[in-house]
Design a protein around this motif. Sequence first.
Motif, PDB file in Angstrom:
ATOM      1  N   ARG A 148      34.643  42.580  30.318  1.00 54.44           N
ATOM      2  CA  ARG A 148      34.829  41.139  30.591  1.00 54.44           C
ATOM      3  C   ARG A 148      35.027  40.895  32.080  1.00 54.44           C
ATOM      4  NH1 ARG A 148      38.792  39.062  25.798  1.00 54.44           N
ATOM      5  NH2 ARG A 148      37.344  39.246  24.056  1.00 54.44           N
ATOM      6  N   VAL A 149      35.751  41.808  32.738  1.00 53.93           N
ATOM      7  CA  VAL A 149      35.960  41.654  34.182  1.00 53.93           C
ATOM      8  C   VAL A 149      34.621  41.771  34.902  1.00 53.93           C
ATOM      9  CG1 VAL A 149      37.016  42.728  36.228  1.00 53.93           C
ATOM     10  CG2 VAL A 149      38.372  42.408  34.156  1.00 53.93           C
ATOM     11  N   GLU A 150      33.790  42.714  34.455  1.00 47.04           N
ATOM     12  CA  GLU A 150      32.483  42.911  35.101  1.00 47.04           C
ATOM     13  C   GLU A 150      31.596  41.677  34.889  1.00 47.04           C
ATOM     14  OE1 GLU A 150      30.619  46.661  34.177  1.00 47.04           O
ATOM     15  OE2 GLU A 150      28.729  45.884  34.999  1.00 47.04           O
ATOM     16  N   GLN A 151      31.642  41.171  33.667  1.00 48.73           N
ATOM     17  CA  GLN A 151      30.832  39.995  33.340  1.00 48.73           C
ATOM     18  C   GLN A 151      31.242  38.784  34.168  1.00 48.73           C
ATOM     19  OE1 GLN A 151      31.194  38.989  29.231  1.00 48.73           O
ATOM     20  NE2 GLN A 151      29.104  38.266  29.072  1.00 48.73           N
ATOM     21  N   ARG A 152      32.554  38.667  34.427  1.00 50.48           N
ATOM     22  CA  ARG A 152      33.060  37.545  35.201  1.00 50.48           C
ATOM     23  C   ARG A 152      32.552  37.611  36.641  1.00 50.48           C
ATOM     24  NH1 ARG A 152      39.210  37.924  35.682  1.00 50.48           N
ATOM     25  NH2 ARG A 152      38.476  39.499  37.136  1.00 50.48           N
ATOM     26  N   GLY A 153      32.318  38.844  37.147  1.00 48.93           N
ATOM     27  CA  GLY A 153      31.797  39.031  38.508  1.00 48.93           C
ATOM     28  C   GLY A 153      32.873  38.869  39.566  1.00 48.93           C
ATOM     29  N   GLY A 154      32.477  38.841  40.835  1.00 49.32           N
ATOM     30  CA  GLY A 154      33.417  38.688  41.955  1.00 49.32           C
ATOM     31  C   GLY A 154      33.985  40.031  42.383  1.00 49.32           C
ATOM     32  N   GLU A 155      34.756  39.985  43.482  1.00 49.02           N
ATOM     33  CA  GLU A 155      35.319  41.224  44.027  1.00 49.02           C
ATOM     34  C   GLU A 155      36.487  41.718  43.185  1.00 49.02           C
ATOM     35  OE1 GLU A 155      36.458  41.634  48.161  1.00 49.02           O
ATOM     36  OE2 GLU A 155      34.592  40.589  48.696  1.00 49.02           O
ATOM     37  N   LEU A 156      36.620  43.027  43.074  1.00 48.21           N
ATOM     38  CA  LEU A 156      37.738  43.588  42.303  1.00 48.21           C
ATOM     39  C   LEU A 156      38.974  43.649  43.187  1.00 48.21           C
ATOM     40  CD1 LEU A 156      35.992  46.561  40.434  1.00 48.21           C
ATOM     41  CD2 LEU A 156      36.350  44.205  39.658  1.00 48.21           C
ATOM     42  N   ASP A 157      40.147  43.273  42.627  1.00 45.82           N
ATOM     43  CA  ASP A 157      41.374  43.339  43.426  1.00 45.82           C
ATOM     44  C   ASP A 157      41.960  44.760  43.398  1.00 45.82           C
ATOM     45  OD1 ASP A 157      43.093  43.659  41.167  1.00 45.82           O
ATOM     46  OD2 ASP A 157      43.208  41.480  40.875  1.00 45.82           O
ATOM     47  N   ARG A 158      43.141  44.913  44.013  1.00 45.20           N
ATOM     48  CA  ARG A 158      43.745  46.243  44.196  1.00 45.20           C
ATOM     49  C   ARG A 158      44.136  46.908  42.869  1.00 45.20           C
ATOM     50  NH1 ARG A 158      48.146  48.607  45.625  1.00 45.20           N
ATOM     51  NH2 ARG A 158      49.342  46.783  45.016  1.00 45.20           N
ATOM     52  N   PHE A 159      44.314  46.088  41.812  1.00 45.98           N
ATOM     53  CA  PHE A 159      44.607  46.667  40.494  1.00 45.98           C
ATOM     54  C   PHE A 159      43.317  46.941  39.716  1.00 45.98           C
ATOM     55  CE2 PHE A 159      48.532  44.498  41.630  1.00 45.98           C
ATOM     56  CZ  PHE A 159      49.472  45.454  41.316  1.00 45.98           C
ATOM     57  N   GLU A 160      42.376  46.010  39.845  1.00 45.99           N
ATOM     58  CA  GLU A 160      41.156  46.107  39.034  1.00 45.99           C
ATOM     59  C   GLU A 160      40.302  47.326  39.380  1.00 45.99           C
ATOM     60  OE1 GLU A 160      40.671  41.330  38.097  1.00 45.99           O
ATOM     61  OE2 GLU A 160      39.721  42.184  39.869  1.00 45.99           O
ATOM     62  N   VAL A 161      40.528  47.937  40.558  1.00 44.40           N
ATOM     63  CA  VAL A 161      39.738  49.125  40.918  1.00 44.40           C
ATOM     64  C   VAL A 161      40.286  50.402  40.258  1.00 44.40           C
ATOM     65  CG1 VAL A 161      38.916  48.203  43.126  1.00 44.40           C
ATOM     66  CG2 VAL A 161      41.073  49.484  43.057  1.00 44.40           C
ATOM     67  N   GLU A 162      41.424  50.279  39.571  1.00 43.15           N
ATOM     68  CA  GLU A 162      42.004  51.466  38.902  1.00 43.15           C
ATOM     69  C   GLU A 162      41.083  51.937  37.762  1.00 43.15           C
ATOM     70  OE1 GLU A 162      44.521  53.273  39.783  1.00 43.15           O
ATOM     71  OE2 GLU A 162      45.179  51.979  41.416  1.00 43.15           O
ATOM     72  N   GLY A 163      41.263  53.208  37.386  1.00 45.01           N
ATOM     73  CA  GLY A 163      40.393  53.799  36.365  1.00 45.01           C
ATOM     74  C   GLY A 163      40.907  53.571  34.951  1.00 45.01           C
ATOM     75  N   SER A 164      40.140  54.066  33.974  1.00 40.64           N
ATOM     76  CA  SER A 164      40.472  53.791  32.574  1.00 40.64           C
ATOM     77  C   SER A 164      41.771  54.481  32.135  1.00 40.64           C
ATOM     78  CB  SER A 164      39.314  54.188  31.660  1.00 40.64           C
ATOM     79  OG  SER A 164      39.005  55.530  31.856  1.00 40.64           O
TER      80      SER A 164
END
Length: 210
Positions: A148-164
């Motif tokens: 869903r985050v990928e679908q929303r698009g835009g730059e990833l923030d400092r948390f969103e770049v974390e791994g699974s």
Amino acid sequence: MINSSVKFLTIEGMEGAGKSTNLNYVIDFFQQRGIPFTATREPGGTEISEKIRHLLLEHHNESLAPLAELMLIFAARAQHISKVIRPALEAGQWVICDRFTDATYAYQGEGRQLGGEKVELLERFVQQDLQPDLTIILDVPVALSAARVEQRGGELDRFEVEGSDFFQRVRDAYHQRASEAPERYALIDASQSLAQVNTELQNILEQLLD
Ligand code: Z5A
């Protein structure tokens, strides 16, 4: 003095779980019933706390130490409680907050692996007796959250770049907290359609108003 019929509600879940989308549904629910409320968010909710939010979400040339991250979150929270949450509750308004301390247990305690004790210590110091009356957790599997985050698009923030692995620990922490105090949490399967999630939300809110 806070009137006991006024409630502090928080909404939690991983990125893309639908917190912002469903918060709008909750706001409509309260507006239609003429119930006075304040809707707010963490980190943020005041001018200074929003500045701390930027510090937390932006990328920097140096890494932010997990303990410094934790302290910044509680600094923002102390300001938010003092300027927004307590005054609203004391004025007889419900408070609906997009994320609160359960996120700190999940992201800093488990995601960053600082452990729950440090979070608990600061929680007691900063919040004293303040706890949400109900926390709604919108639960989605890690892969769906990422999609869903990928679908929303835009730059990833400092948390969103974390791994699974990080996000699996976050999700597990929410489950753990909900299972330890089931009376304070409502877990909704947010991988369902938005209409189904809204129906569950409505049932929960109606019970709360009973
Ligand atoms: N953080 C922390 O580490 N410690 C703390 O103590 C606190 C926070 C308080 C910012 O939070 C970051 O702060 C967060 C944790 C950290 N880090 N991350 N990552 P935030 O709440 O502001 O940011 P967020 O979690 O990234 O929010 P978000 O990405 O906006 O997610 P959301 O609000 O849950 O999702 P949404 O915008 O409502 O929905 C996302 C998309 O999915 C959108 O296109 C919707 O249309 C779609 N959607 C939503 N529900 C559905 C359903 N049911 N079906 C299909 N599609 C759906």
